[in-house]
Design an enzyme around this catalytic site. Structure first.
Site, PDB file in Angstrom:
ATOM      1  N   GLU A 181       0.829  -1.215   0.000  1.00  0.00           N
ATOM      2  CA  GLU A 181       0.000   0.000   0.000  1.00  0.00           C
ATOM      3  C   GLU A 181       0.863   1.265   0.000  1.00  0.00           C
ATOM      4  O   GLU A 181       0.845   2.050   0.948  1.00  0.00           O
ATOM      5  CB  GLU A 181      -0.955  -0.004   1.195  1.00  0.00           C
ATOM      6  CG  GLU A 181      -1.941  -1.157   1.127  1.00  0.00           C
ATOM      7  CD  GLU A 181      -3.045  -1.096   2.181  1.00  0.00           C
ATOM      8  OE1 GLU A 181      -2.835  -0.471   3.223  1.00  0.00           O
ATOM      9  OE2 GLU A 181      -4.117  -1.675   1.949  1.00  0.00           O
ATOM     10  N   GLU A 375      -5.398  -8.348  -1.282  1.00  0.00           N
ATOM     11  CA  GLU A 375      -6.115  -8.192  -0.008  1.00  0.00           C
ATOM     12  C   GLU A 375      -7.571  -7.879  -0.305  1.00  0.00           C
ATOM     13  O   GLU A 375      -7.865  -7.060  -1.175  1.00  0.00           O
ATOM     14  CB  GLU A 375      -5.564  -7.039   0.839  1.00  0.00           C
ATOM     15  CG  GLU A 375      -4.284  -7.339   1.565  1.00  0.00           C
ATOM     16  CD  GLU A 375      -3.813  -6.183   2.452  1.00  0.00           C
ATOM     17  OE1 GLU A 375      -4.656  -5.465   3.027  1.00  0.00           O
ATOM     18  OE2 GLU A 375      -2.583  -6.003   2.546  1.00  0.00           O
TER      19      GLU A 375
HETATM   20  P1  P53 Z   1      -7.133  -3.366   9.506  1.00  0.00           P
HETATM   21  C1  P53 Z   1      -6.708   1.116   6.229  1.00  0.00           C
HETATM   22  C2  P53 Z   1      -7.462   1.178   5.070  1.00  0.00           C
HETATM   23  C3  P53 Z   1      -7.215   0.294   4.039  1.00  0.00           C
HETATM   24  C4  P53 Z   1      -6.207  -0.649   4.169  1.00  0.00           C
HETATM   25  O1  P53 Z   1      -6.863  -3.214   7.945  1.00  0.00           O
HETATM   26  C5  P53 Z   1      -5.454  -0.700   5.316  1.00  0.00           C
HETATM   27  C6  P53 Z   1      -5.694   0.190   6.363  1.00  0.00           C
HETATM   28  C7  P53 Z   1      -4.877   0.152   7.598  1.00  0.00           C
HETATM   29  O2  P53 Z   1      -5.698   0.129   8.703  1.00  0.00           O
HETATM   30  O3  P53 Z   1      -4.443  -1.553   5.443  1.00  0.00           O
HETATM   31  C8  P53 Z   1      -4.459  -2.841   4.865  1.00  0.00           C
HETATM   32  O4  P53 Z   1      -6.158  -4.375  10.011  1.00  0.00           O
HETATM   33  C9  P53 Z   1      -3.114  -3.415   5.194  1.00  0.00           C
HETATM   34  C10 P53 Z   1      -3.148  -4.528   6.197  1.00  0.00           C
HETATM   35  C11 P53 Z   1      -4.330  -4.335   7.130  1.00  0.00           C
HETATM   36  C12 P53 Z   1      -5.594  -4.437   6.306  1.00  0.00           C
HETATM   37  O5  P53 Z   1      -5.614  -3.456   5.300  1.00  0.00           O
HETATM   38  O6  P53 Z   1      -6.940  -2.025  10.080  1.00  0.00           O
HETATM   39  O7  P53 Z   1      -2.331  -3.769   4.096  1.00  0.00           O
HETATM   40  O8  P53 Z   1      -1.918  -4.544   6.867  1.00  0.00           O
HETATM   41  O9  P53 Z   1      -4.340  -5.230   8.186  1.00  0.00           O
HETATM   42  C13 P53 Z   1      -6.866  -4.331   7.099  1.00  0.00           C
HETATM   43  O10 P53 Z   1      -8.539  -3.870   9.635  1.00  0.00           O
END
Ligand code: P53
Length: 476
Positions: A181, A375
């Site tokens: 990201e 993801e």
């Molecule tokens: P969590 C925010 C918005 C979009 C993606 O997020 C993000 C985040 C960070 O909070 O990060 C990605 O764990 C990232 C992962 C993360 C996942 O989204 O806050 O690549 O490390 O865990 C989900 O629910």
């Protein structure tokens, strides 16, 4: 009937070292940014916003120190991934395990040995490793000593680290991503860029300068990776999700376009090899003057990525009307309005399966390179029943709707390499530090205070996803 999803499609799951490994000081590892962060809302957010203060603060509990102990339990976990039929696993390498201070001249052999075994174990089980080189994981020492990515020296440290990895895992790892990201540096600069700000410093200047050094570092990594093994597929990674205009008012259309460009900016550079022309005006208006050399421009031009990796959780919504923008939702790293046509997760994230198709088409139209959904998923609270079962129908529903739209995207003509839902095994949330925000097919017994046996169990979605993979997405 013609099959939609290609036979060699990479079904799998995604995790990252900083959120699953634990063992935060084992094997000579140095500290990662995540190791000084507490868990919980809003403490985590405050800690992320002011790292200089966080470094000085002692908290009662640090979720990353043990995490889900993947460091010691990866063999058991890989067995479960194999049982689901995973073709690949996306994980990251922790930079501070390999270079504890970040600027060391020689790598830490003990740290590398761990990744040797992990990668060998995956291959032994027929699972293709997909490796993120830096997933929110710039060694903390580089923040303390150099202020993070706003310092050009980090390019040298990062490429030294990359060269070690490409040599060591030649012939074993084919799919790489240089930065997770990469646009996150604008939203959570401490995580994305290991950045600290001095008082009075122009933040935009720091963030875009940090972004520039990351972009050059990414291009150099691509160069090195291709030289060491021409078979390597080296990708970028965007926190994606198309921004919609709130209404059909031209001003809303324009502001949504600008918000999309703010994200595409990074991939424009990584995929097309040059700064987009719109960035000139943007920088001028923000008072940004970049340190960028002719050599930098040459490196960017000559070393573009092989594929576009992206995360997709939701679409976003923006208005040009300041009154309307007062209703912006709190909580997420990406500021967005609520979309009246869509539901939200328990954490307030918009759920928009069709938005995945929109995003796939946008990215493919713009870059024309293979895409990889690395993801996607639903963070939700799970309930363990008296008999130990976990009936996560809401997660199955979310994933089913997204895979349906992914297939529509493929039918629209998008080339797609694979699909790796996030947190295929429960892990620590990046944004909140919670365990209770679960994404997994595999449940991990641990709560937000670190209490639990760490035992693994299969959720209902585990069996569902296994069937999805075995039918290659034909039956959902
Ligand atoms: P969590 C925010 C918005 C979009 C993606 O997020 C993000 C985040 C960070 O909070 O990060 C990605 O764990 C990232 C992962 C993360 C996942 O989204 O806050 O690549 O490390 O865990 C989900 O629910």
């Amino acid at each position: 009937m013609k099959k939609i999803i290609p036979e060699n499609f990479l079904w799998g799951g995604a995790v990252a070292a900083n959120q699953c490994e634990g063992a935060y000081l084992e094997g000579g590892k140095g500290l990662s940014p995540v190791d000084i962060l507490p868990g919980g809302i809003p403490v985590r957010k405050e800690a992320l916003a002011d790292v200089r203060k966080t470094i000085e603060t002692t908290y009662d509990y640090y979720p990353s120190h043990v995490s889900i102990d993947f460091f010691h339990r990866y063999k058991e976990d890989i067995k479960l991934f194999k049982e689901m039929g995973f073709k690949c696993l996306r994980t990251s390498i922790c930079w501070a395990r390999v270079f504890p201070n970040g600027d060391d001249l020689e790598p830490n052999e003990e740290g590398l040995k761990f990744y040797d075994s992990l990668i060998d174990e995956l291959i032994k089980n027929g699972i293709e490793p997909v490796i993120t080189i830096n997933h929110f994981d710039t060694p903390l020492e580089l923040t303390k000593k150099y202020g993070g990515w706003k310092n050009r020296k980090l390019i040298e440290f990062y490429t030294r680290y990359c060269e070690v990895l490409f040599n060591r895992y030649k012939g074993k790892v084919k799919y790489w991503m240089t930065f997770n990201e990469i646009n996150m540096i604008l939203h959570i600069p401490s995580f994305g860029g290991g950045l600290v700000f001095e008082d009075g410093e122009n933040r935009e200047q720091c963030m875009y300068q940090g972004a520039h050094y990351q972009l050059v570092a990414s291009a150099l990594a691509t160069k090195i990776g291709h030289e060491i093994d021409p078979e390597n597929m080296i990708g970028c990674m965007l926190a994606a999700g198309t921004v919609y205009p709130n209404t059909c008012h031209p001003n809303d259309i324009l502001i949504a376009q600008a918000a999309n460009r703010e994200n595409y900016f990074f991939i424009d550079v990584q995929s097309k090899g040059e700064y987009p022309r719109y960035s000139e005006r943007l920088f001028e208006e923000m008072g940004i003057k970049l340190d960028i050399t002719d050599e930098d421009r040459k490196i960017l031009k000559q070393n573009t990525v092989d594929y576009i990796g992206f995360s997709y959780y939701s679409s976003r919504l923006k208005s040009a009307d300041p009154e309307v923008m007062k209703n912006i939702k709190p909580g997420n790293a990406f500021k967005t309005l609520g979309n009246p046509y869509l539901k939200e997760s328990e954490w307030g994230w918009t759920i928009d399966p069709v938005g995945l198709r929109v995003t796939m088409n946008d990215l493919y139209d713009r870059y024309g390179k293979p895409l990889f959904i690395v993801e996607n998923g639903l963070g939700a609270v799970d309930k363990v029943e008296a008999d130990g079962s976990i009936n996560d129908d809401y997660r199955i529903e979310y994933l089913k709707l997204h895979i349906e739209q992914m297939k529509e995207g493929i039918k629209d003509g998008v080339e797609l390499i694979g699909y790796t839902p996030w947190g295929c095994i429960d892990l620590v949330s990046a944004g909140t530090g919670q365990m209770s925000k679960r994404y997994g097919f595999i449940y991990v017994d641990k709560d937000d205070n670190g209490v639990g046996t760490l035992e693994r169990s299969r959720k209902k979605s585990f069996y569902w996803y296994k069937d999805v993979i075995s039918a290659n997405g034909e039956n959902l």
